[in-house]
Design an enzyme around this catalytic site. Sequence first.
Site, PDB file in Angstrom:
ATOM      1  N   ARG A 130       0.840  -1.202   0.000  1.00 15.49           N
ATOM      2  CA  ARG A 130       0.000   0.000   0.000  1.00 15.49           C
ATOM      3  C   ARG A 130       0.874   1.251   0.000  1.00 15.49           C
ATOM      4  O   ARG A 130       2.016   1.228   0.466  1.00 15.49           O
ATOM      5  CB  ARG A 130      -0.909   0.012   1.234  1.00 15.49           C
ATOM      6  CG  ARG A 130      -2.050   1.021   1.135  1.00 15.49           C
ATOM      7  CD  ARG A 130      -3.086   0.763   2.201  1.00 15.49           C
ATOM      8  NE  ARG A 130      -4.315   1.524   1.955  1.00 15.49           N
ATOM      9  CZ  ARG A 130      -5.443   1.354   2.618  1.00 15.49           C
ATOM     10  NH1 ARG A 130      -5.508   0.438   3.570  1.00 15.49           N
ATOM     11  NH2 ARG A 130      -6.508   2.084   2.352  1.00 15.49           N
ATOM     12  N   HIS A 131       0.327   2.352  -0.535  1.00 13.24           N
ATOM     13  CA  HIS A 131       0.965   3.663  -0.396  1.00 13.24           C
ATOM     14  C   HIS A 131       0.781   4.104   1.059  1.00 13.24           C
ATOM     15  O   HIS A 131      -0.254   4.675   1.433  1.00 13.24           O
ATOM     16  CB  HIS A 131       0.318   4.689  -1.329  1.00 13.24           C
ATOM     17  CG  HIS A 131       0.518   4.413  -2.781  1.00 13.24           C
ATOM     18  ND1 HIS A 131       1.754   4.108  -3.326  1.00 13.24           N
ATOM     19  CD2 HIS A 131      -0.350   4.405  -3.818  1.00 13.24           C
ATOM     20  CE1 HIS A 131       1.630   3.927  -4.632  1.00 13.24           C
ATOM     21  NE2 HIS A 131       0.369   4.087  -4.952  1.00 13.24           N
ATOM     22  N   GLN A 132       1.778   3.836   1.879  1.00 13.27           N
ATOM     23  CA  GLN A 132       1.641   4.085   3.317  1.00 13.27           C
ATOM     24  C   GLN A 132       3.010   4.412   3.904  1.00 13.27           C
ATOM     25  O   GLN A 132       3.992   3.724   3.638  1.00 13.27           O
ATOM     26  CB  GLN A 132       1.083   2.821   3.984  1.00 13.27           C
ATOM     27  CG  GLN A 132       0.943   2.867   5.479  1.00 13.27           C
ATOM     28  CD  GLN A 132       0.263   1.623   6.009  1.00 13.27           C
ATOM     29  OE1 GLN A 132      -0.947   1.449   5.856  1.00 13.27           O
ATOM     30  NE2 GLN A 132       1.027   0.719   6.602  1.00 13.27           N
TER      31      GLN A 132
END
Length: 323
Positions: A130-132
Amino acid sequence: MFLKRRFIKRRLLYLVIISAFMVLMFMNNGHRFTSARMGNLPRSGKHFSSANIQSLVIKKNYDDRYLIFNRVPKCGSMSLTSTSYSLGAQNGFKVASPYEDGEKPNKSGEEQMEFIKYLHSQTHPFMYIRHQYFIDFENFGEKQPIYINMIRDPIARFESFYYFSRFGNQRGGGGAKLGDQKTQETIDECVQKRRQECTKPYWQVVPYFCGQEPGCMSRSRWALDRAKENIKNHYVFVGTLEDLDDSLKILEHLIPRYFKNAAQSMKSQKTIKVRNETYTRNKRETSEAAKIFLRTETCLSLEYELYDFVRERLYQFKDMLLD
């Protein structure tokens, strides 16, 4: 003369015994290093210096039931995500790559705790993509999972992001509300007009490694240094898109449980299709003058420090594992 020969033989015997003892001690220390420093991460059969690998992977006791790929935007992450799903089927682990419209990579303390609980509720081995921004599990009294990531030459990533926000790719994106004039401007024109988009590029890479602290969102050396420390202390490996094949082969050596056959899987027709569909449309060539400005006069200078830091570590891994 006889006594002298006996004395010499006795000294030689002592030297042999001491040498054998030193070899045994070295082998024992090497084993202790492997278990203490590498935790449960498997090692390849290739010999490499424990002192060198110690300087690259200093965390111990990773929770290798869970792997987090907190992917940075516009760094080839869709291709690696597609490959990861294929590898999950081949190597027997579950993959999740959730996406929500309007999602933000930074999380409150409560949201971080919720994420940790979610991760630990999953059937393992489990890969989360994820973009995290980086979450330090140890701040919550939990063992750190395996962290990996992939980055890209900062100007190449900036070019991709600049044109993607305008024109998207085959799968979507684009449509940024900039007005016709700004939408059609090249990066060269943006730099010449000193548009804020090009004088203060979006601070998008360093925070992914710096983490969830408010200071990580500042275009600062503090954020850069914290990102470097987190890479050294909490990431098993960070690769680069420019060295993709070597990056995948290194992951195969370091984490075969997840990345066995990764380099070959990346060449599959399915992944090639994803790569073609996610290629940014209408990208234009950027002049050397504009590149020099971006590299020396904007926060991309800090991103290049991070990129060079990551690439140097990558080459050290390559020397030890591949060459």
